[in-house]
Structures are given as C-alpha cells and as structure tokens.
Design a protein around this motif. Structure first.
Motif, short mmCIF file in Angstrom:
data_model
loop_
_atom_site.label_atom_id
_atom_site.label_comp_id
_atom_site.label_asym_id
_atom_site.label_seq_id
_atom_site.Cartn_x
_atom_site.Cartn_y
_atom_site.Cartn_z
N ALA A 66 0.84 -1.21 0.00
CA ALA A 66 0.00 0.00 0.00
C ALA A 66 0.87 1.25 0.00
N ASP A 67 1.98 1.22 0.74
CA ASP A 67 2.89 2.37 0.76
C ASP A 67 3.45 2.64 -0.63
N ILE A 68 3.85 1.58 -1.31
CA ILE A 68 4.44 1.72 -2.63
C ILE A 68 3.40 2.23 -3.62
N GLU A 69 2.19 1.73 -3.55
CA GLU A 69 1.13 2.15 -4.46
C GLU A 69 0.67 3.57 -4.19
N SER A 70 0.93 4.09 -3.00
CA SER A 70 0.46 5.44 -2.68
C SER A 70 1.53 6.49 -2.96
N THR A 71 2.64 6.08 -3.56
CA THR A 71 3.67 7.04 -3.94
C THR A 71 3.90 7.00 -5.45
N MET A 72 4.56 8.03 -5.93
CA MET A 72 4.89 8.09 -7.35
C MET A 72 6.29 8.67 -7.51
N ASP A 73 6.95 8.26 -8.56
CA ASP A 73 8.26 8.80 -8.91
C ASP A 73 8.08 9.80 -10.04
N ILE A 74 8.57 11.01 -9.82
CA ILE A 74 8.47 12.08 -10.80
C ILE A 74 9.89 12.49 -11.21
N ASN A 75 10.13 12.57 -12.51
CA ASN A 75 11.41 13.03 -13.02
C ASN A 75 11.31 14.54 -13.21
N VAL A 76 12.15 15.28 -12.51
CA VAL A 76 12.14 16.74 -12.60
C VAL A 76 13.37 17.18 -13.37
N ILE A 77 13.16 18.04 -14.36
CA ILE A 77 14.24 18.54 -15.20
C ILE A 77 14.37 20.04 -14.96
N TYR A 78 15.62 20.48 -14.77
CA TYR A 78 15.89 21.88 -14.49
C TYR A 78 16.69 22.51 -15.62
N PHE A 79 16.39 23.78 -15.92
CA PHE A 79 17.14 24.56 -16.89
C PHE A 79 17.53 25.88 -16.26
N ALA A 80 18.48 26.54 -16.88
CA ALA A 80 18.87 27.91 -16.55
C ALA A 80 19.19 28.07 -15.06
N SER A 81 18.66 29.12 -14.45
CA SER A 81 19.01 29.43 -13.06
C SER A 81 18.57 28.33 -12.09
N LEU A 82 17.47 27.63 -12.40
CA LEU A 82 17.03 26.55 -11.50
C LEU A 82 18.04 25.41 -11.50
N ALA A 83 18.61 25.09 -12.65
CA ALA A 83 19.65 24.04 -12.71
C ALA A 83 20.87 24.46 -11.90
N ASP A 84 21.23 25.73 -12.00
CA ASP A 84 22.36 26.23 -11.23
C ASP A 84 22.09 26.13 -9.73
N GLU A 85 20.90 26.54 -9.31
CA GLU A 85 20.56 26.53 -7.89
C GLU A 85 20.39 25.11 -7.35
N ALA A 86 19.87 24.20 -8.18
CA ALA A 86 19.69 22.81 -7.75
C ALA A 86 21.01 22.04 -7.84
N ASN A 87 21.96 22.61 -8.58
CA ASN A 87 23.26 21.97 -8.80
C ASN A 87 23.11 20.63 -9.53
N CYS A 88 22.07 20.53 -10.36
CA CYS A 88 21.86 19.35 -11.19
C CYS A 88 20.89 19.72 -12.31
N GLN A 89 20.86 18.88 -13.35
CA GLN A 89 19.93 19.15 -14.45
C GLN A 89 18.66 18.34 -14.35
N GLN A 90 18.70 17.27 -13.55
CA GLN A 90 17.48 16.50 -13.33
C GLN A 90 17.63 15.65 -12.10
N GLU A 91 16.49 15.27 -11.55
CA GLU A 91 16.45 14.36 -10.41
C GLU A 91 15.10 13.67 -10.39
N THR A 92 15.06 12.53 -9.75
CA THR A 92 13.81 11.81 -9.57
C THR A 92 13.41 11.94 -8.11
#
Length: 93
Positions: free
Chosen positions: A8-34
């Motif tokens: 039930a815990d696994i089914e109640s969560t989701m994995d989202i791939n987040v992609i960053y560009f420009a200043s957000l990529a700089d501030e996150a110090n990465c271009q994407q994360e899950t």
C-alpha cells in the motif's frame, strides 16, 4: 521492498522526473532528479518542496510548468513516471 514498506505504501507514492534549466539548474546543482512523492501531490506542492530543498530564488508565480513535454497548468494532476519541467522566463532580443 523493506519490511517497513508495504504494498500500500508503494502504491500510494509516485516517482516524478524533474528537469531543471537555466538558473534553476544552477541553484539545484543538477539538471534533473527523480523524486518520490505521495500520489496526490500537486505541481504547486512539488515546486514548493523543491524550492525549499534547493533554495530556489524564483517564486512559482514567475515560472511556467510543463508535464511530459507539454505546457501545463499549475492545477493539472501529475502521475507516476511523469517528467516535469519548471521553465524560467526567457529574455528576448
């Protein structure tokens, strides 16, 4: 699956791939994360969580959002496996 995690815990969560560009990529110090989120997390809640984590300087009101390569509304639902991009304003010339 650990003893603590139930089906039930696994089914109640989701994995989202987040992609960053420009200043957000700089501030996150990465271009994407899950990120693993509760199933009913909104795009606004997702940005708020990531903004706190990475200390983003831009408020949500200055950004556009896209889900699976299409512009979306902040009120649109996200689902397990979706790719989300937060888009900063672009200066023209």
């Amino acid at each position: 699956m650990s003893a603590i995690e139930t089906k039930a815990d696994i089914e109640s969560t989701m994995d989202i791939n987040v992609i960053y560009f420009a200043s957000l990529a700089d501030e996150a110090n990465c271009q994407q994360e899950t990120v693993k989120l509760p199933q009913d997390t909104s795009l606004t809640e997702l940005y708020e969580q990531l903004s706190q984590k990475h200390r983003f300087s831009r408020p949500q009101s200055e950004l556009r959002v896209a889900v699976n390569d299409y512009f979306a509304k902040w009120t649109d639902q996200i689902n397990d496996g979706d790719s989300v991009v937060f888009i900063t304003p672009v200066a023209g010339g």
